[in-house]
Scaffold this motif. Structure first.
Motif, PDB file in Angstrom:
ATOM      1  N   GLN A 280      67.445  37.340  47.026  1.00  0.00           N
ATOM      2  CA  GLN A 280      66.829  36.749  48.128  1.00  0.00           C
ATOM      3  C   GLN A 280      65.273  37.177  47.966  1.00  0.00           C
ATOM      4  OE1 GLN A 280      68.170  36.483  52.031  1.00  0.00           O
ATOM      5  NE2 GLN A 280      69.664  38.031  51.445  1.00  0.00           N
ATOM      6  N   PRO A 281      65.003  38.313  47.464  1.00  0.00           N
ATOM      7  CA  PRO A 281      63.575  38.965  47.233  1.00  0.00           C
ATOM      8  C   PRO A 281      62.858  37.898  46.376  1.00  0.00           C
ATOM      9  CG  PRO A 281      65.071  40.732  47.499  1.00  0.00           C
ATOM     10  CD  PRO A 281      65.950  39.563  47.330  1.00  0.00           C
ATOM     11  N   GLN A 282      63.331  37.565  45.088  1.00  0.00           N
ATOM     12  CA  GLN A 282      62.681  37.049  44.099  1.00  0.00           C
ATOM     13  C   GLN A 282      62.409  35.648  44.842  1.00  0.00           C
ATOM     14  OE1 GLN A 282      64.818  36.175  40.498  1.00  0.00           O
ATOM     15  NE2 GLN A 282      63.878  34.617  40.202  1.00  0.00           N
ATOM     16  N   VAL A 283      63.374  34.831  45.477  1.00  0.00           N
ATOM     17  CA  VAL A 283      62.959  33.455  46.191  1.00  0.00           C
ATOM     18  C   VAL A 283      61.580  33.676  47.312  1.00  0.00           C
ATOM     19  CG1 VAL A 283      63.980  31.788  47.727  1.00  0.00           C
ATOM     20  CG2 VAL A 283      65.168  32.814  45.856  1.00  0.00           C
ATOM     21  N   PHE A 284      61.928  34.949  47.998  1.00  0.00           N
ATOM     22  CA  PHE A 284      61.030  35.226  48.811  1.00  0.00           C
ATOM     23  C   PHE A 284      59.713  35.182  48.153  1.00  0.00           C
ATOM     24  CE2 PHE A 284      58.531  37.298  51.850  1.00  0.00           C
ATOM     25  CZ  PHE A 284      58.881  37.066  53.180  1.00  0.00           C
ATOM     26  N   SER A 285      59.454  35.963  47.221  1.00  0.00           N
ATOM     27  CA  SER A 285      58.399  36.221  46.433  1.00  0.00           C
ATOM     28  C   SER A 285      57.672  34.974  45.813  1.00  0.00           C
ATOM     29  CB  SER A 285      58.536  37.073  45.343  1.00  0.00           C
ATOM     30  OG  SER A 285      57.364  37.441  44.750  1.00  0.00           O
ATOM     31  N   GLU A 286      58.371  34.318  45.343  1.00  0.00           N
ATOM     32  CA  GLU A 286      58.063  32.717  45.012  1.00  0.00           C
ATOM     33  C   GLU A 286      57.585  31.810  45.904  1.00  0.00           C
ATOM     34  OE1 GLU A 286      60.959  30.618  42.464  1.00  0.00           O
ATOM     35  OE2 GLU A 286      61.356  32.708  41.466  1.00  0.00           O
ATOM     36  N   VAL A 287      58.049  31.786  47.019  1.00  0.00           N
ATOM     37  CA  VAL A 287      57.618  31.142  48.131  1.00  0.00           C
ATOM     38  C   VAL A 287      56.272  31.700  48.647  1.00  0.00           C
ATOM     39  CG1 VAL A 287      58.105  30.412  50.551  1.00  0.00           C
ATOM     40  CG2 VAL A 287      59.969  30.549  49.096  1.00  0.00           C
ATOM     41  N   VAL A 288      56.266  32.930  48.720  1.00  0.00           N
ATOM     42  CA  VAL A 288      54.832  33.518  49.095  1.00  0.00           C
ATOM     43  C   VAL A 288      53.960  33.133  48.166  1.00  0.00           C
ATOM     44  CG1 VAL A 288      53.840  35.656  49.721  1.00  0.00           C
ATOM     45  CG2 VAL A 288      56.013  35.318  50.619  1.00  0.00           C
ATOM     46  N   ASP A 289      54.212  33.385  46.804  1.00  0.00           N
ATOM     47  CA  ASP A 289      52.950  33.052  45.859  1.00  0.00           C
ATOM     48  C   ASP A 289      52.735  31.439  46.415  1.00  0.00           C
ATOM     49  OD1 ASP A 289      53.120  35.266  44.720  1.00  0.00           O
ATOM     50  OD2 ASP A 289      54.604  34.766  43.144  1.00  0.00           O
ATOM     51  N   ARG A 290      53.619  30.590  46.450  1.00  0.00           N
ATOM     52  CA  ARG A 290      53.155  29.152  46.642  1.00  0.00           C
ATOM     53  C   ARG A 290      52.149  29.045  47.821  1.00  0.00           C
ATOM     54  NH1 ARG A 290      58.147  26.120  46.245  1.00  0.00           N
ATOM     55  NH2 ARG A 290      58.195  27.079  44.211  1.00  0.00           N
ATOM     56  N   ILE A 291      52.565  29.867  48.766  1.00  0.00           N
ATOM     57  CA  ILE A 291      51.793  29.715  50.174  1.00  0.00           C
ATOM     58  C   ILE A 291      50.267  30.287  49.756  1.00  0.00           C
ATOM     59  CG2 ILE A 291      51.383  30.880  52.327  1.00  0.00           C
ATOM     60  CD1 ILE A 291      54.183  31.000  52.659  1.00  0.00           C
ATOM     61  N   ALA A 292      50.271  31.540  48.870  1.00  0.00           N
ATOM     62  CA  ALA A 292      48.894  32.260  48.537  1.00  0.00           C
ATOM     63  C   ALA A 292      48.053  31.102  47.855  1.00  0.00           C
ATOM     64  CB  ALA A 292      49.324  33.453  48.068  1.00  0.00           C
ATOM     65  N   ALA A 293      48.897  30.348  47.255  1.00  0.00           N
ATOM     66  CA  ALA A 293      48.137  29.445  46.119  1.00  0.00           C
ATOM     67  C   ALA A 293      47.545  27.975  46.824  1.00  0.00           C
ATOM     68  CB  ALA A 293      49.025  29.084  45.070  1.00  0.00           C
ATOM     69  N   GLY A 294      47.992  27.957  48.237  1.00  0.00           N
ATOM     70  CA  GLY A 294      47.391  27.130  48.910  1.00  0.00           C
ATOM     71  C   GLY A 294      48.346  26.109  49.460  1.00  0.00           C
ATOM     72  N   ASP A 295      49.766  26.263  49.636  1.00  0.00           N
ATOM     73  CA  ASP A 295      50.703  25.301  49.984  1.00  0.00           C
ATOM     74  C   ASP A 295      50.715  25.347  51.584  1.00  0.00           C
ATOM     75  OD1 ASP A 295      52.796  23.923  50.931  1.00  0.00           O
ATOM     76  OD2 ASP A 295      53.747  24.116  48.931  1.00  0.00           O
TER      77      ASP A 295
END
Length: 349
Positions: A280-295
């Motif tokens: 779960q933390p890995q998935v969460f981190s990937e999603v946050v990275d996508r948000i931070a990149a502008g999604d």
């Protein structure tokens, strides 16, 4: 002919339940709790409208079975919530009902004593008391709307609701979502089918008429005006995750075609973590990275978390239950939860 032979042929017994008003009188809504619930709903609405750039995280136990442990968790979560509130809105996951593919423990409302005694009235009172205490901490709560009668007993203490993967195709639940007083997340099906969630989103935004009970316990006809704050929850399914960028773009395009809000929540558990709570933390981190990149379509995430990691079976002797450990899906522990959310806070800065 004995007409009784036509009625309740498979019903063993029945009993009259306290009405919603009876239970509200026993456990009345306090002014402080009401403020928390309304503030939580208002903040979620502003996030979904795009007026608030924060993201929201629905985090907490897979299901509540021990109110004391849940309140302990809530106190920790409130402290964390205060630390991240300028970038992340925290909603505590407070799930009292568990849908089952076949059989199993159905949740605290159905069976609060964990022994098959099904003291539902006790379960409703226990659930309402816990929600009240959490709200009085200043922490908004989210839950799954499963039984269509239960919201009459609890919904004034809930800031966010979800329609789960097993009921997303149910007309009853789509109609219920259209009348709920808070934002509602609509999950894709257990097989990974996202179209059913999009269909549910369309349905829940429209007016409906359906049967239910009012505060006095009377069977009533309800007319809804539609819920404008529905949103899609991607939770994976069919043996694979569905939070990758290609799926997100596909969902965005489908929503745009139908003139629906392009607002998506990613559930980091279930199929998106391949049912492995440790991912779960890995998935969460990937999603946050996508948000931070502008999604901008992703407005929130979900995590299954408890005081301690893992899960346990319900022991024959209830005294042997491990404190703060899930009895349904396995969860990550508190320390990892805190670390995961604080890392997200830094990335969203």
């Amino acid at each position: 002919m004995d007409i009784k032979k036509l009625l309740d042929t498979h019903i063993k017994s029945s009993q009259v339940l306290l009405t919603p008003l009876d239970i509200e009188e026993k456990i009345p809504l306090s002014e402080e709790a009401a403020k928390t619930v309304l503030r939580g709903r208002w903040q979620l609405e502003h996030i979904l409208e795009g007026h608030d750039t924060r993201k929201f995280v629905v985090v907490g136990p897979c299901s509540i079975h021990d109110p004391d442990a849940a309140l302990d968790y809530a106190q920790k979560l409130k402290t964390l919530s205060d630390r991240v509130r300028d970038r992340i809105l925290i909603i505590m996951r407070v799930y009292f009902e568990k849908p089952r593919t076949t059989v199993g423990w159905k949740g605290l409302i159905n069976d609060p004593d964990l022994d098959g005694s099904f003291h539902i009235e006790k379960g409703l009172l226990t659930a309402r008391q816990l929600l009240l205490k959490i709200a009085e901490l200043g922490l908004p709560a989210g839950t799954e709307a499963l039984d269509p009668i239960t919201p009459q007993y609890l919904s004034e203490l809930v800031s966010w609701s979800a329609i789960g993967a097993r009921t997303i195709e149910s007309q009853t639940h789509r109609e219920m979502a259209s009348g709920l007083s808070m934002p509602v997340g609509l999950k894709n099906g257990t097989d990974g089918n996202i179209q059913v969630a999009i269909d549910a989103l369309q349905a829940s935004r429209n007016p409906h008429h359906f049967l239910g009970i009012n505060g006095m316990g009377q069977v009533s006809i309800f007319k809804t005006q539609g819920n404008p704050y529905g949103h899609i929850i991607l939770r994976g399914g069919g043996g694979k995750p569905n939070f990758n960028s290609e799926v997100i773009r596909w969902v965005e395009s489908k929503l745009e075609e139908l003139d629906l809000p392009q607002k998506i929540v990613v559930d980091c558990s279930h199929g998106n973590s391949n049912k492995d709570h440790r991912r779960q933390p890995q998935v969460f981190s990937e999603v946050v990275d996508r948000i931070a990149a502008g999604d901008r379509a992703i407005v929130g995430m979900m995590l299954e978390s408890n005081l301690y990691a893992g899960k346990q079976s319900i022991p024959e002797n209830r005294q042997d239950l491990q404190y703060g450990v899930s009895i349904t899906d396995p969860c990550i522990g508190w320390e990892e939860t805190e670390e995961t959310i604080l890392q997200a806070y830094q990335k969203l800065g």
